[in-house]
Design an enzyme around this catalytic site. Structure first.
Site, PDB file in Angstrom:
ATOM      1  N   SER A  44       0.824  -1.218   0.000  1.00  0.00           N
ATOM      2  CA  SER A  44       0.000   0.000   0.000  1.00  0.00           C
ATOM      3  C   SER A  44       0.858   1.269   0.000  1.00  0.00           C
ATOM      4  O   SER A  44       1.751   1.427   0.829  1.00  0.00           O
ATOM      5  CB  SER A  44      -0.920   0.021   1.215  1.00  0.00           C
ATOM      6  OG  SER A  44      -1.828  -1.050   1.173  1.00  0.00           O
ATOM      7  N   GLY A  70       3.018  -1.218  10.016  1.00  0.00           N
ATOM      8  CA  GLY A  70       2.775   0.202  10.263  1.00  0.00           C
ATOM      9  C   GLY A  70       2.752   1.102   9.043  1.00  0.00           C
ATOM     10  O   GLY A  70       3.134   2.267   9.125  1.00  0.00           O
ATOM     11  N   LEU A  71       2.293   0.566   7.918  1.00  0.00           N
ATOM     12  CA  LEU A  71       2.090   1.333   6.679  1.00  0.00           C
ATOM     13  C   LEU A  71       3.330   2.104   6.207  1.00  0.00           C
ATOM     14  O   LEU A  71       3.246   3.282   5.849  1.00  0.00           O
ATOM     15  CB  LEU A  71       0.917   2.324   6.843  1.00  0.00           C
ATOM     16  CG  LEU A  71      -0.433   1.743   7.247  1.00  0.00           C
ATOM     17  CD1 LEU A  71      -0.609   1.815   8.767  1.00  0.00           C
ATOM     18  CD2 LEU A  71      -1.572   2.488   6.574  1.00  0.00           C
ATOM     19  N   CYS A 126      -6.568  -1.577   6.887  1.00  0.00           N
ATOM     20  CA  CYS A 126      -5.345  -1.873   7.637  1.00  0.00           C
ATOM     21  C   CYS A 126      -5.621  -1.813   9.139  1.00  0.00           C
ATOM     22  O   CYS A 126      -6.110  -0.800   9.633  1.00  0.00           O
ATOM     23  CB  CYS A 126      -4.230  -0.906   7.278  1.00  0.00           C
ATOM     24  SG  CYS A 126      -2.774  -1.195   8.309  1.00  0.00           S
ATOM     25  N   LYS A 161     -10.445  -3.279  -0.717  1.00  0.00           N
ATOM     26  CA  LYS A 161      -9.918  -4.330   0.176  1.00  0.00           C
ATOM     27  C   LYS A 161     -10.547  -4.181   1.550  1.00  0.00           C
ATOM     28  O   LYS A 161     -10.424  -3.134   2.194  1.00  0.00           O
ATOM     29  CB  LYS A 161      -8.395  -4.196   0.275  1.00  0.00           C
ATOM     30  CG  LYS A 161      -7.728  -5.140   1.275  1.00  0.00           C
ATOM     31  CD  LYS A 161      -7.182  -6.379   0.623  1.00  0.00           C
ATOM     32  CE  LYS A 161      -6.440  -7.289   1.578  1.00  0.00           C
ATOM     33  NZ  LYS A 161      -5.001  -7.252   1.379  1.00  0.00           N
ATOM     34  N   ILE A 187      -9.747 -11.182   2.632  1.00  0.00           N
ATOM     35  CA  ILE A 187      -9.752 -10.205   3.704  1.00  0.00           C
ATOM     36  C   ILE A 187      -8.344  -9.646   3.960  1.00  0.00           C
ATOM     37  O   ILE A 187      -7.354 -10.304   3.624  1.00  0.00           O
ATOM     38  CB  ILE A 187     -10.269 -10.826   5.044  1.00  0.00           C
ATOM     39  CG1 ILE A 187      -9.442 -12.059   5.442  1.00  0.00           C
ATOM     40  CG2 ILE A 187     -11.723 -11.175   4.954  1.00  0.00           C
ATOM     41  CD1 ILE A 187      -9.795 -12.655   6.801  1.00  0.00           C
ATOM     42  N   GLY A 241      -5.099 -16.934   4.536  1.00  0.00           N
ATOM     43  CA  GLY A 241      -4.723 -18.280   4.956  1.00  0.00           C
ATOM     44  C   GLY A 241      -4.613 -19.324   3.871  1.00  0.00           C
ATOM     45  O   GLY A 241      -4.433 -20.510   4.157  1.00  0.00           O
ATOM     46  N   GLY A 262      -0.510 -14.490   0.708  1.00  0.00           N
ATOM     47  CA  GLY A 262       0.457 -13.589   1.314  1.00  0.00           C
ATOM     48  C   GLY A 262       1.402 -14.367   2.207  1.00  0.00           C
ATOM     49  O   GLY A 262       2.532 -14.672   1.844  1.00  0.00           O
TER      50      GLY A 262
HETATM   51  O1  RRO Z   1       1.628  -2.057   7.038  1.00  0.00           O
HETATM   52  C1  RRO Z   1       0.900  -2.729   7.798  1.00  0.00           C
HETATM   53  O2  RRO Z   1       1.085  -2.782   9.023  1.00  0.00           O
HETATM   54  C2  RRO Z   1      -0.252  -3.489   7.288  1.00  0.00           C
HETATM   55  C3  RRO Z   1      -1.139  -3.016   6.344  1.00  0.00           C
HETATM   56 BR1  RRO Z   1      -0.916  -1.386   5.476  1.00  0.00          BR
HETATM   57  C4  RRO Z   1      -2.290  -3.781   6.030  1.00  0.00           C
HETATM   58  O3  RRO Z   1      -3.149  -3.414   5.215  1.00  0.00           O
HETATM   59  N1  RRO Z   1      -2.463  -4.958   6.659  1.00  0.00           N
HETATM   60  C5  RRO Z   1      -1.579  -5.414   7.576  1.00  0.00           C
HETATM   61  O4  RRO Z   1      -1.782  -6.506   8.131  1.00  0.00           O
HETATM   62  N2  RRO Z   1      -0.468  -4.680   7.872  1.00  0.00           N
END
Ligand code: RRO
Length: 303
Positions: A44, A70-71, A126, A161, A187, A241, A262
């Site tokens: 993202s 943490g994006l 997120c 999403k 999800i 999963g 993932g």
């Molecule tokens: O970066 C993250 O901590 C994170 C994001 Br942006 C997300 O959409 N989902 C996630 O599990 N971690």
């Protein structure tokens, strides 16, 4: 499984790399495509440079993982080299974006759309955000507003999403469809959860809480895809999963058109895509059916 059409684009198979797993580097994403992935999703991308949370950010729990990455993002307009490399790609890309407000989503979406991704995915789910007190994906009004606003400024199909934290994920999916989403992806990670180090008497993640992924959340993901399938008529990218061809079959039966992975990349490596594609193909052959036959099949059981 090969050569399918999804929202007007050709994909070599129905398997998708989930967002956030392997970053935004064109060379790495090309390798994932070569390793059998039909559609790769970018990590993202946000409105401004951001480091993300402090370490530790990811813990393998066995049976799944917990993360509060943490994006982290270079920021949409600090990625010239990546955008240039991606412009010359020969594989399909789904660009995931986020913002802390509708206006930020719009700003990022407009710019990213001009870079020529095949799809844009709005991350309204997120679990690790400290940017705003609310997840857009748990609030119907907010989900409508952001989906509609982004839809109006982009030139490619829009994917929303969603989070399993939504009280009624089918309802949120329908709101996104009504606002102009072309597909739903579900999800994002579940929870948030927490793991405590009992000797240190403290949460293990620096951010304390984090999203759960991997096999432990598959039943939640399958239920969410099932609920969404009943609520909308746009396609669904089902993930959460999935690690094997049989997991993919389960997602298709719940109603997914494409299936994402993932955490499975950590467990089986990037070649998980060609392996799962082979397992899926073998399962379909052994059961004398096609992917089309099984999409949504769990909704209409043979008596
Ligand atoms: O970066 C993250 O901590 C994170 C994001 Br942006 C997300 O959409 N989902 C996630 O599990 N971690």
């Amino acid at each position: 499984m090969d050569n399918i059409t999804f929202l007007g684009k050709q994909l070599k198979n129905p398997l998708v790399l989930a967002s956030g797993i392997l970053g935004n580097n064109a060379k790495i994403l090309e390798r994932v495509h070569q390793a059998g992935c039909g559609l790769v999703t970018l990590k993202s991308i946000g409105p401004a440079p951001r480091d993300g949370h402090k370490n530790p950010t990811v813990i393998d729990l066995g049976g799944g993982m917990i993360n509060a990455v943490g994006l982290p993002t270079p920021g949409y307009d600090h990625m010239d080299a990546e955008w240039q490399a991606l412009a010359n790609r020969d594989f399909p890309v789904n660009a995931s974006i986020y913002g802390g407000s509708v206006a930020e989503f719009v700003k990022v979406a407009q710019f990213v759309s001009d870079q020529g991704p095949d799809f844009i995915e709005i991350n309204i789910s997120c679990p690790n955000s400290d940017l705003h007190g609310m997840l857009f994906g748990v609030d119907e009004k907010a989900a409508f507003a952001v989906t509609n606003a982004v839809k109006n400024v982009i030139a490619v199909p829009l994917i929303a999403k969603l989070t399993p934290a939504a009280p009624d994920i089918g309802k949120i999916a329908k709101v996104c469809e009504d606002a102009g989403a072309d597909a739903i992806c579900a999800i994002n990670t579940a929870g948030p959860g927490m793991v405590i180090d009992i000797e240190a008497r403290t949460p293990v993640l620096a951010f304390k809480k984090g999203g759960l992924s991997g096999p432990m959340i598959k039943p939640v993901a399958v239920r969410c895809v099932y609920d969404i399938y009943r609520a909308v008529s746009i396609p669904i990218i089902g993930l959460g999963g999935v690690t094997t061809g049989e997991d993919a079959v389960e997602m298709f039966m719940a109603g997914a058109t494409l299936v994402g992975m993932g955490s499975a990349v950590r467990y089986r490596g990037i070649h998980v895509f060609e392996q799962v594609n082979r397992e899926l193909t073998d399962w379909l052959a052994a059961h004398h059916c096609t992917r089309d036959d099984i999409i949504g099949a769990a909704h209409d059981p043979i008596a």
